[in-house]
Write an enzyme that holds these catalytic residues in place. Structure first.
Site, PDB file in Angstrom:
ATOM      1  NE  ARG A 165      11.291  26.496  12.125  1.00  0.00           N
ATOM      2  CZ  ARG A 165      10.164  26.828  12.720  1.00  0.00           C
ATOM      3  NH1 ARG A 165      10.093  27.924  13.401  1.00  0.00           N
ATOM      4  NH2 ARG A 165       9.106  26.056  12.643  1.00  0.00           N
TER       5      ARG A 165
ATOM      6  CE  LYS B 280       7.652   5.777  21.244  1.00  0.00           C
ATOM      7  NZ  LYS B 280       7.533   6.792  22.264  1.00  0.00           N
TER       8      LYS B 280
ATOM      9  CG  HIS C 222      13.479   2.529  19.604  1.00  0.00           C
ATOM     10  ND1 HIS C 222      12.463   3.150  20.283  1.00  0.00           N
ATOM     11  CD2 HIS C 222      14.404   2.201  20.534  1.00  0.00           C
ATOM     12  CE1 HIS C 222      12.771   3.193  21.570  1.00  0.00           C
ATOM     13  NE2 HIS C 222      13.943   2.619  21.745  1.00  0.00           N
TER      14      HIS C 222
ATOM     15  CE  LYS D 225      15.349  -1.177  22.552  1.00  0.00           C
ATOM     16  NZ  LYS D 225      16.493  -0.444  23.038  1.00  0.00           N
TER      17      LYS D 225
ATOM     18  CD  GLU E 235      12.858   4.617  29.863  1.00  0.00           C
ATOM     19  OE1 GLU E 235      13.747   5.017  29.116  1.00  0.00           O
ATOM     20  OE2 GLU E 235      11.702   5.058  29.860  1.00  0.00           O
TER      21      GLU E 235
ATOM     22  CG  ASP F 124       6.830   7.564  26.047  1.00  0.00           C
ATOM     23  OD1 ASP F 124       7.071   7.874  24.868  1.00  0.00           O
ATOM     24  OD2 ASP F 124       7.726   7.416  26.905  1.00  0.00           O
TER      25      ASP F 124
ATOM     26  CG  HIS G 127       8.457   0.774  22.858  1.00  0.00           C
ATOM     27  ND1 HIS G 127       8.614   1.019  21.519  1.00  0.00           N
ATOM     28  CD2 HIS G 127       8.936   1.880  23.483  1.00  0.00           C
ATOM     29  CE1 HIS G 127       9.161   2.218  21.350  1.00  0.00           C
ATOM     30  NE2 HIS G 127       9.359   2.759  22.521  1.00  0.00           N
TER      31      HIS G 127
ATOM     32  CE  LYS H 293      10.061   7.933  30.506  1.00  0.00           C
ATOM     33  NZ  LYS H 293      10.944   7.521  29.409  1.00  0.00           N
TER      34      LYS H 293
HETATM   35  C1  BG6 Z   1      11.003   5.821  23.688  1.00  0.00           C
HETATM   36  C2  BG6 Z   1      10.203   6.559  24.725  1.00  0.00           C
HETATM   37  O1  BG6 Z   1      10.159   5.287  22.713  1.00  0.00           O
HETATM   38  O2  BG6 Z   1      11.748   4.779  24.290  1.00  0.00           O
HETATM   39  C3  BG6 Z   1      11.101   7.085  25.813  1.00  0.00           C
HETATM   40  O3  BG6 Z   1       9.523   7.657  24.128  1.00  0.00           O
HETATM   41  C4  BG6 Z   1      11.974   5.988  26.370  1.00  0.00           C
HETATM   42  O4  BG6 Z   1      10.330   7.680  26.865  1.00  0.00           O
HETATM   43  C5  BG6 Z   1      12.686   5.243  25.242  1.00  0.00           C
HETATM   44  O5  BG6 Z   1      12.922   6.566  27.241  1.00  0.00           O
HETATM   45  C6  BG6 Z   1      13.469   4.063  25.768  1.00  0.00           C
HETATM   46  O6  BG6 Z   1      14.180   3.462  24.733  1.00  0.00           O
HETATM   47  P1  BG6 Z   1      15.384   2.471  25.047  1.00  0.00           P
HETATM   48  O7  BG6 Z   1      15.794   1.979  23.723  1.00  0.00           O
HETATM   49  O8  BG6 Z   1      16.422   3.286  25.761  1.00  0.00           O
HETATM   50  O9  BG6 Z   1      14.832   1.414  25.946  1.00  0.00           O
END
Ligand code: BG6
Length: 514
Positions: free
Chosen positions: A69, A176, A206, A210, A244, A263, A268, A366
């Site tokens: 935008r 997602k 993603h 990896k 994390e 999430d 994943h 987290k």
């Molecule tokens: C994302 C999540 O898909 O993956 C995040 O939404 C998370 O919450 C992230 O932090 C972690 O990705 P990576 O590649 O750093 O392990």
């Protein structure tokens, strides 16, 4: 080992096609990014596009159109992309590579409800097809919240952008969250599929991009060593951990009300489970690979009763290393009464001959002790050990650990004699490390995935069926949690709530402390 459909690769006649070290270079194409000013585009997508360009993996006329935008001019857009690239790219900043990429950059201002903006976009893509040789091949990256998917897809259809001219392709890339439960995921899939046929839809998980995740397939199916014990006869249980250390400051908009299970586990971790548990695919082409993943997800179910087999928590204040950090409810943007979980664990079993009775424990959180993602296959103890108890007091179960990140590699833990005159046996580690064995570093997941979209190689992208089956596994647990009050608080910097430890202890097992 690239997981790809080799047969579908464009073959360069000057090169020996059997040389798998050669890079795969995308054919003529362009990409439009919706939400180009968003966080994901800035941190990941734009740097990944530059890295691909810098590595020489994009076609000469590659064209990148940003849609947003903002009322930006082309130079203003270029300056924005350049800053994102300088901050986020993995390869060095090279003026020549940058100039080549920037020459193919365009900006299209507009909002999703603005028909004229999409008509301008259509005209721009046609102009690029003529001027830069993109040949009608366009990927549309929806880096926008799911609420925008229907509108953007509808506009692409209306403006004639969703339908490829003969001999060309149109693909859509979606991020997602793929819904927040089975029902919403189904309706989202229907919306997307009403415009783009399933084989033109590339859903990004993603983790599948990896290198170490793809290595699960290499390790399992390129070797004779592992597969004989990869089943319920030898494996006691499997632990899949994605921990994390970061908190959620600044991500309230996305995360509050979503939580750790939606999430991360829905996508994943269940994808990791599918790759670890699936049968050998006939080939790695998308149809065969996905068929095997789908079989596993269809046979997987969350183990009940959920008050004993699941755990969830929310981080409170604590210490992350030497830094004192606040709890979730004091993070900027979070409701102080938020019941969103930042830690989730559950138990999944798979109804198959290979895995019947083997629990797969999935956990993510987290603000845990450290950042680590790993899959640990924990063995049963041998049926008999000709040692006195005290000789094996320090011996745990044999374990094979696939370390997804960091320190990517594979670790085997087994018992060995302690040097000396007595027969004492203790655990030792045998460690394969990517960094020590390979000199080239792995491409970033987004690089690999964007390149695969341009090449039309869909193996690393989950299908609508996989997404829906994953929700089917998770939904009963989410329903249970919804009616079971607040998540337990755990201090930041620890390994999660005590209910997670209790969940394994009552089965005579413990979580690994990676
Ligand atoms: C994302 C999540 O898909 O993956 C995040 O939404 C998370 O919450 C992230 O932090 C972690 O990705 P990576 O590649 O750093 O392990």
């Amino acid at each position: 080992m690239p997981v790809s459909d080799d047969a579908a690769r464009p073959v360069n006649p000057l090169r020996d096609p059997s040389d798998t070290r050669l890079p795969r270079i995308a054919g003529a194409a362009g990409m439009v990014i919706f939400g180009v000013t968003g966080d994901l585009a800035r941190r990941k997508l734009l740097p990944a596009v530059y890295d691909l360009a810098h590595r020489g993996l994009l076609p000469a006329g590659f064209t990148l159109i940003g849609f947003s935008r903002r009322e930006w001019t082309k130079p203003e857009f270029e300056a924005y992309v350049r800053e994102a690239v300088e901050k986020g790219a993995r390869t060095d900043f090279d003026e020549n590579a940058w100039r080549r990429l920037a020459a193919g950059m365009q900006f299209c201002p507009g909002t999703f409800d603005d028909d004229a903006a999409f008509d301008r976009l259509a005209a721009l893509t046609e102009e690029m097809d003529r001027d830069r040789g993109t040949r009608g091949n366009w990927a549309f990256y929806l880096s926008v919240p799911p609420a925008g998917f229907a509108q953007v897809c509808g506009q692409l259809k209306r403006a004639g952008l969703a339908d490829a001219p003969p001999g060309s392709w149109r693909r859509v890339i979606v991020e997602k969250p793929f819904g927040h439960d089975l029902e919403s995921a189904r309706s989202l899939n229907q919306t997307i599929n009403s415009v783009f046929p399933e084989d033109s839809v590339f859903r990004i998980d993603h983790y599948l991009g990896k290198e170490t995740v793809q290595n699960i397939l290499a390790v399992r199916f390129a070797n004779q060593l592992f597969e004989p014990f990869w089943d319920a006869r030898y494996i006691d249980h499997v632990q899949i951990t994605m921990a994390e250390d970061i908190g959620l400051g600044g991500r309230a908009g996305y995360y509050d009300g979503i939580g750790a299970a939606r999430d991360v586990i829905q996508n994943h971790l269940l994808q990791l489970l599918a790759l670890v548990a699936m049968e050998e695919p006939v080939t790695f082409d998308p149809v065969q690979l996905r068929a095997e993943k789908i079989k596993v997800l269809r046979a997987a179910f969350p183990v009940e009763p959920f008050d004993r087999t699941t755990a969830r928590g929310q981080y409170g204040p604590g210490w992350q290393g030497s830094e004192e950090v606040v709890g979730l409810r004091s993070e900027e943007g979070f409701d102080p009464e938020s019941t969103t979980e930042t830690f989730a664990a559950l138990t999944v079993e798979i109804s198959s001959r290979r895995w019947a009775g083997v629990p797969f424990y999935l956990r993510t959180g987290k603000r845990l002790g450290r950042r680590v993602t790993e899959i640990a296959l924990v063995f049963k103890m041998p049926p008999h050990q000709p040692f006195r108890d005290e000789q094996t007091a320090s011996l745990g179960p044999n374990t094979v650990v696939i370390r997804v990140q960091p320190d990517e590699g594979i670790l085997m833990r087994f018992g060995s004699k302690v040097p000396g005159s007595s027969m004492e046996v203790r655990d030792v580690n045998m460690d394969f490390s990517y960094a020590e064995n390979f000199t080239s570093d792995s491409p970033e997941a987004y690089e690999r995935l964007i390149l695969d979209v341009l090449l039309g190689q869909a193996s690393l992208f989950p299908t609508n069926t996989e997404v829906e089956l994953s929700w089917q596994i998770l939904d009963p647990v989410l329903d249970f949690w919804r009616s079971s009050g607040r998540p337990e608080t755990y201090p930041a910097g620890t390994w999660g709530p005590s209910s997670a430890d209790a969940m394994l202890q009552r089965e005579g097992r413990t979580w690994r402390r990676p």
